[in-house]
Design an enzyme around this catalytic site. Structure first.
Site, PDB file in Angstrom:
ATOM      1  CG  HIS A   5      36.056  52.652 -40.003  1.00 40.86           C
ATOM      2  ND1 HIS A   5      36.476  53.903 -40.388  1.00 40.86           N
ATOM      3  CD2 HIS A   5      36.396  51.821 -41.028  1.00 40.86           C
ATOM      4  CE1 HIS A   5      37.031  53.837 -41.584  1.00 40.86           C
ATOM      5  NE2 HIS A   5      37.009  52.579 -41.994  1.00 40.86           N
ATOM      6  CG  ASP A  17      36.709  54.892 -44.906  1.00 42.35           C
ATOM      7  OD1 ASP A  17      37.212  56.033 -44.976  1.00 42.35           O
ATOM      8  OD2 ASP A  17      37.391  53.845 -44.978  1.00 42.35           O
ATOM      9  CG  ASP A  53      42.405  52.175 -44.594  1.00 38.23           C
ATOM     10  OD1 ASP A  53      41.620  51.527 -43.881  1.00 38.23           O
ATOM     11  OD2 ASP A  53      42.015  52.848 -45.578  1.00 38.23           O
ATOM     12  CG  HIS A  54      40.362  54.595 -41.249  1.00 37.03           C
ATOM     13  ND1 HIS A  54      39.854  55.848 -41.494  1.00 37.03           N
ATOM     14  CD2 HIS A  54      40.249  53.907 -42.412  1.00 37.03           C
ATOM     15  CE1 HIS A  54      39.442  55.918 -42.747  1.00 37.03           C
ATOM     16  NE2 HIS A  54      39.668  54.747 -43.336  1.00 37.03           N
ATOM     17  CG  HIS A 101      33.105  51.480 -44.536  1.00 36.00           C
ATOM     18  ND1 HIS A 101      33.471  51.068 -45.796  1.00 36.00           N
ATOM     19  CD2 HIS A 101      34.266  51.637 -43.844  1.00 36.00           C
ATOM     20  CE1 HIS A 101      34.792  50.993 -45.853  1.00 36.00           C
ATOM     21  NE2 HIS A 101      35.296  51.325 -44.680  1.00 36.00           N
ATOM     22  CG  HIS A 139      38.247  49.063 -42.394  1.00 36.20           C
ATOM     23  ND1 HIS A 139      37.339  49.620 -43.263  1.00 36.20           N
ATOM     24  CD2 HIS A 139      37.807  47.806 -42.141  1.00 36.20           C
ATOM     25  CE1 HIS A 139      36.392  48.728 -43.532  1.00 36.20           C
ATOM     26  NE2 HIS A 139      36.645  47.622 -42.859  1.00 36.20           N
ATOM     27  CG  HIS A 191      39.839  56.761 -48.276  1.00 43.27           C
ATOM     28  ND1 HIS A 191      41.019  56.074 -48.448  1.00 43.27           N
ATOM     29  CD2 HIS A 191      39.162  56.114 -47.293  1.00 43.27           C
ATOM     30  CE1 HIS A 191      41.059  55.038 -47.620  1.00 43.27           C
ATOM     31  NE2 HIS A 191      39.940  55.043 -46.899  1.00 43.27           N
TER      32      HIS A 191
HETATM   33 ZN   LIG Z   1      37.314  51.721 -43.978  1.00 46.12          ZN
END
Ligand SMILES: [Zn+2]
Length: 256
Positions: free
Chosen positions: A56, A134, A60-61, A115, A58, A172
């Site tokens: 996805h 996530d 942090d990915h 998400h 985001h 995570h």
């Molecule tokens: Zn995420």
């Protein structure tokens, strides 16, 4: 020869993963939360990346993707077609039922909106492995940010029907906190209690609590158990629509 997986920590609590096909030498990064630890993991194994599988959009990915592409220009990048506008460097735009190829390994794409609207899960069916980003966490699930709560339940329901032995890799390390919340819903679930004890031991030694399995989550994760009478009773919603029960539990978690 079977799939080889190397999971490594990034940022504070993100996991990156490398998927390696011993038969062809192909290696995929599943998300790139951070370039430095990804290069270190590749060097540790002596693997050269051929592909990147994105779950996805985001930051942090995906924020390490440009650095990996700069160092390894032949890398092919796979990700959700529905988020192509927010993931500008995709070579392969994937939809429900499409496959992503890592050498001789094949992942089937499961669209799991919730998400984010475009979130996808990579299911390596022959290898009993799913990379859930996530969407599904150990003892929890992702925050529902971009869809109604009921859409997230439909996405999680697609994961509940995967074979129980499927190893679930998550984006995570949230299991300890998820366990504290899960215990407020099902304090007397013996499987949950045992899992919380195991997780405490692992975390005391700074060891990862993932991958988990679909079977383990079905037994202890309140978000996958919303059809269980005990869960419904616990939140005062006996006989209610599972999507509504999910919505109630997710809302409680957001306030927890
Ligand atoms: Zn995420």
């Amino acid at each position: 020869m079977t799939i080889s997986i190397h999971q490594y920590l990034c940022l504070t609590d993100n996991y990156g993963a490398l998927v390696h096909d011993p038969a062809t030498g192909a290696t995929a990064c599943v998300d790139v939360p951070e370039a430095g630890p990804t290069f270190a993991a590749l060097a540790e194994r002596g693997w050269t990346p051929t592909d990147i599988l994105i779950t996805h959009h985001h930051a942090d990915h995906i924020q390490g993707v440009p650095d990996v592409k700069a160092k390894f220009p032949n890398v092919k990048i796979w990700g959700p077609a529905k988020d192509a506008a927010r993931i500008p460097f995709l070579d392969h735009k994937l939809r429900e039922g499409d496959t992503a190829q890592v050498g001789s390994l094949t992942a089937t794409v499961i669209e799991t909106p919730g998400h984010t609207t475009g979130h996808i899960v990579y299911h390596f069916e022959k290898d009993d492995v799913a990379f859930c980003g996530d969407t599904l966490f150990s003892l929890g699930c992702g925050r529902v940010i971009e869809t109604p709560l009921s859409v997230m339940w439909s996405s999680l329901a697609k994961l509940t029907v995967l074979p129980g032995q499927t190893r679930v890799y998550c984006g995570h390390e949230y299991t300890e906190a998820n366990g504290r919340f899960a215990a407020t819903i099902e304090p007397h679930n013996p499987v949950l209690k045992a899992r919380i004890e195991d997780v405490a031991k692992l975390r005391a030694e700074r060891r990862p609590t993932v991958p988990t399995t679909i079977a383990a989550e079905l037994a202890a994760n309140p978000f996958l158990r919303v059809e269980e009478p005990a869960i419904q009773a616990a939140v005062g919603m006996s006989g209610a629509d599972p999507a509504a029960v999910f919505g109630e539990i997710r809302t409680r978690k957001d306030r927890f």
